[in-house]
Design an enzyme around this catalytic site. Structure first.
Site, PDB file in Angstrom:
ATOM      1  CE  LYS A  22      35.599  41.481  34.136  1.00  0.00           C
ATOM      2  NZ  LYS A  22      34.846  41.107  32.942  1.00  0.00           N
ATOM      3  CG  ASN A  23      31.079  40.158  32.601  1.00  0.00           C
ATOM      4  OD1 ASN A  23      32.184  40.697  32.682  1.00  0.00           O
ATOM      5  ND2 ASN A  23      30.922  38.899  32.253  1.00  0.00           N
ATOM      6  CB  CYS A 117      40.375  37.157  28.724  1.00  0.00           C
ATOM      7  SG  CYS A 117      40.383  37.565  30.466  1.00  0.00           S
ATOM      8  NE  ARG A 122      36.883  38.171  23.872  1.00  0.00           N
ATOM      9  CZ  ARG A 122      36.802  38.364  25.197  1.00  0.00           C
ATOM     10  NH1 ARG A 122      37.888  38.285  25.940  1.00  0.00           N
ATOM     11  NH2 ARG A 122      35.655  38.626  25.767  1.00  0.00           N
ATOM     12  CG  ASP A 305      32.932  34.459  31.550  1.00  0.00           C
ATOM     13  OD1 ASP A 305      33.558  34.043  30.553  1.00  0.00           O
ATOM     14  OD2 ASP A 305      32.570  35.642  31.675  1.00  0.00           O
ATOM     15  NE  ARG A 397      40.432  42.410  32.927  1.00  0.00           N
ATOM     16  CZ  ARG A 397      39.861  41.435  32.228  1.00  0.00           C
ATOM     17  NH1 ARG A 397      40.538  40.381  31.873  1.00  0.00           N
ATOM     18  NH2 ARG A 397      38.603  41.527  31.850  1.00  0.00           N
TER      19      ARG A 397
END
Ligand code: UD1
Length: 418
Positions: A22-23, A117, A122, A305, A397
């Site tokens: 995903k990232n 999230c 952030r 994560d 997601r």
């Protein structure tokens, strides 16, 4: 409201196939904006973040074709706008990668301030610093980040802290800047190397990804090509943690074992037996588990994560474990949900103390964010009785077919759509 319902406890057993990262893909798809031609991207995970980014690309004039379930063909040559539609962009964090990519392509970019999230503050100051260093002016106005450069010119960029997003954004913007950009104190996560490899396979000249210094020699043009995304380290780690937390035995397939070492080492320390093969790992957690301490850190440290999922493993271990969250200010919200299931966890600032060895009981809980949601699923598998997880859009997601995958490992789990 859509929910996931789990009847536990269960011991996971069998094989699971891991999707593309995903990232990595959330940066590679925006990076396709820099390419004149068709990017054929393989091993794309079927997750809602990918759908969202494809919708952005299409809304901006790109052609996106799903050649098969896991392969996307993206052609951004028809894109004329440097502005990402606000409604799409504000919903998820990785939309900030359009800043670097559009700035690289058009010399300007307008993208909504990122959502994503809630893990504490952030900021994106390091992204902005990198763009400014390359000659761009950056303004925050009307909820948007607006960047503009007459011309991007290479320079030295020293990041004040190790940031995944700022490292990738600096690489994206520098890809077409004039000259050699040297980016120091960069993040080294596997998906950073993957984004660099994607860009290089399309004609970029990026060296050093995976080390502390990345050097980007600007090029005039990137052409199309074919690229396969690496396997998802965190999805793989999640199934490893789930096997460990349920006392199961699971073969986790389609992974790069080297990327898993930070997680493997900790599980072994806790008494899990792990056998590495070329592209899979066998996790056998049938023996009792021992307590452990973790501190989350940038790669190759223990990934933040994986922190919530590892907390569930600690709940099965004998004794008191500690988690020190080293990246985010506020990443323990999910522990309140675990406490509702009977867990004994005390949080003080960035440290959580986890008492192991107590049987969890099923309860209605919510997925506070993506990885917290994965932890709720694991906790539901460990708990006696029924667990109902709400707010599962967070889970969609980043986890492809999570219900089917856990069901195939023997879990009594189902998705209820309302
Ligand atoms: C990425 C991951 C996210 C993961 C995180 C840390 C994606 C899409 N998301 O997020 O899942 O939890 O890495 O591994 O890949 N910081 C600043 N200023 C900045 C940028 C970051 O102060 O300009 C701080 C952050 O507040 C945080 C730390 O640096 O404390 C790390 O953040 P960063 O690595 O940038 O995380 P993301 O790229 O947002």
């Amino acid at each position: 409201m859509d929910r996931i319902i789990i009847n536990g406890p269960c011991r996971l057993e069998g094989e699971v196939e891991i999707a593309g990262a995903k990232n990595a893909i959330v940066a590679i798809l925006p990076a396709a904006m820099l390419v004149d031609g068709i990017c054929r991207i393989e091993n794309v995970p079927q997750i809602s973040d990918v759908e969202n980014i494809c919708n952005i690309l299409i809304a901006m004039g790109a052609k996106v074709n799903r050649a098969d379930g896991k392969t996307l063909e993206v052609d951004c040559s028809g894109v004329r706008s440097s502005e990402v539609p606000y409604e799409y962009a504000r919903k998820f964090r990785a939309s900030y990668y359009f800043l670097g990519a559009l700035l690289g392509r058009f010399g300007k970019a307008t993208v909504a301030l990122p959502g994503g999230c809630h893990l504490g503050a952030r900021p994106i100051d390091q992204h902005i610093k990198a763009f400014e260093q390359l000659g761009a002016s950056v303004e925050i106005a009307h909820g948007n980040v607006e960047c503009y450069a007459e011309k991007l010119v290479a320079d030295g960029i020293y990041l004040d802290m190790v940031s995944v997003g700022a490292t990738i954004n600096a690489m994206l913007a520098a890809t077409k800047a004039e000259g050699l950009t040297v980016i120091e104190n960069v993040a080294k996560e596997p998906h950073i190397v993957d984004v660099a490899n994607f860009l290089n396979s399309m004609g970029a000249n990026i060296r050093g990804a995976g080390t502390d210094v990345i050097k980007v020699q600007g090029v005039g043009r990137l052409q199309g090509g074919t690229y396969a995304v690496i396997p998802d380290q965190i999805e793989a780690g999640t199934y490893m943690a789930a096997a460990a937390a349920t006392g199961g035995r699971v073969l986790v397939k389609n992974i790069i074992p080297k990327h898993m070492e930070c997680i493997t080492a900790k599980l072994e320390e806790m008494g899990v037996s792990i056998i590495e093969y070329d592209d899979s790992i066998l996790v056998d957690a049938t023996a009792p588990l021992k307590k452990a301490n973790i501190k989350t850190m940038p790669y190759p440290g223990f990934p933040t994560d994986m922190q919530p999922q590892m907390c569930t493993v600690m709940l099965r271990a004998e004794g008191t474990s500690k988690i020190n969250e080293g990246i985010w200010d506020s990443r323990f919200k999910y522990t309140e949900e675990l406490i509702r299931m009977g867990a004994e966890i005390a949080v003080a600032g960035k440290i959580a103390t986890v008492e192991g060895g107590r049987q969890l009981l099923g309860a209605p809980v919510r997925a506070c964010d993506l990885r917290a949601g994965a932890a709720m699923v694991i906790a539901g598998l460990m708990a006696k009785g029924t667990t109902t997880i709400e707010e599962i859009d967070h889970i969609r997601r980043g986890y492809e077919r999570i219900v089917e995958k856990f069901a195939s490992l023997g879990a009594d789990i189902r998705l209820v759509l309302d």
